[in-house]
Design a protein around this motif. Sequence first.
Motif, short mmCIF file in Angstrom:
data_model
loop_
_atom_site.label_atom_id
_atom_site.label_comp_id
_atom_site.label_asym_id
_atom_site.label_seq_id
_atom_site.Cartn_x
_atom_site.Cartn_y
_atom_site.Cartn_z
N ARG A 1 -0.06 12.16 -9.08
CA ARG A 1 -0.77 13.40 -8.75
C ARG A 1 0.12 14.61 -9.02
O ARG A 1 -0.31 15.60 -9.63
N GLU B 1 2.16 1.81 -3.44
CA GLU B 1 1.08 2.34 -4.28
C GLU B 1 0.82 3.81 -3.95
O GLU B 1 0.58 4.62 -4.84
N LYS B 2 0.90 4.15 -2.67
CA LYS B 2 0.69 5.54 -2.25
C LYS B 2 1.74 6.45 -2.89
O LYS B 2 1.41 7.52 -3.42
N VAL B 3 2.99 6.01 -2.85
CA VAL B 3 4.07 6.81 -3.45
C VAL B 3 3.82 6.98 -4.95
O VAL B 3 3.97 8.07 -5.50
N SER B 4 3.40 5.88 -5.60
CA SER B 4 3.12 5.93 -7.03
C SER B 4 1.98 6.92 -7.33
O SER B 4 2.07 7.72 -8.27
N LEU B 5 0.92 6.86 -6.51
CA LEU B 5 -0.21 7.78 -6.72
C LEU B 5 0.20 9.23 -6.45
O LEU B 5 -0.25 10.14 -7.16
N LEU B 6 1.03 9.45 -5.45
CA LEU B 6 1.51 10.81 -5.18
C LEU B 6 2.35 11.33 -6.35
O LEU B 6 2.22 12.50 -6.74
N VAL C 1 0.84 -1.20 0.00
CA VAL C 1 0.00 0.00 0.00
C VAL C 1 0.87 1.26 0.00
O VAL C 1 0.57 2.23 -0.69
N GLN C 2 1.95 1.22 0.75
CA GLN C 2 2.84 2.39 0.79
C GLN C 2 3.50 2.63 -0.57
O GLN C 2 3.65 3.78 -1.01
#
Length: 119
Positions: free
Chosen positions: A84, A76-81, A73-74
């Motif tokens: 963005r 994926e979070k970095v990827s989404l950030l 999840v972390q």
Amino acid sequence: DSIEEAKKNLTNEQTVHSQEIEQLNSKLQEFQRWTTTAQDKIEELEQDKALWEKRVASLIESESEIQKELASVQVEKVSLLDERNSLKAELEAKESKGSFKVNLLVTKLERLEVEASAL
């Protein structure tokens, strides 16, 4: 008479010894019951221990799976950030370009107004 007295004393001693033997047998039986109860309790506790060890192993395995999922999840979070931030930069670039075009059109319009008023 002393033989009768000796027999009486011997009988009394035998009675005392018999009573002591009965008391000791009673205590032995009580001890054996206590030992059996204690052994049953030990077996019960060993079974409980085995169950708890399985539960702990299961929790450790669950924790490991949760840690792996959290790491995923972390990532994926970095990827989404990153995505963005990229989209935000792209939007800002388009807004800046649009702003430049609007300013250019305003400048042309002003020039045309000046030229029109000169006519």
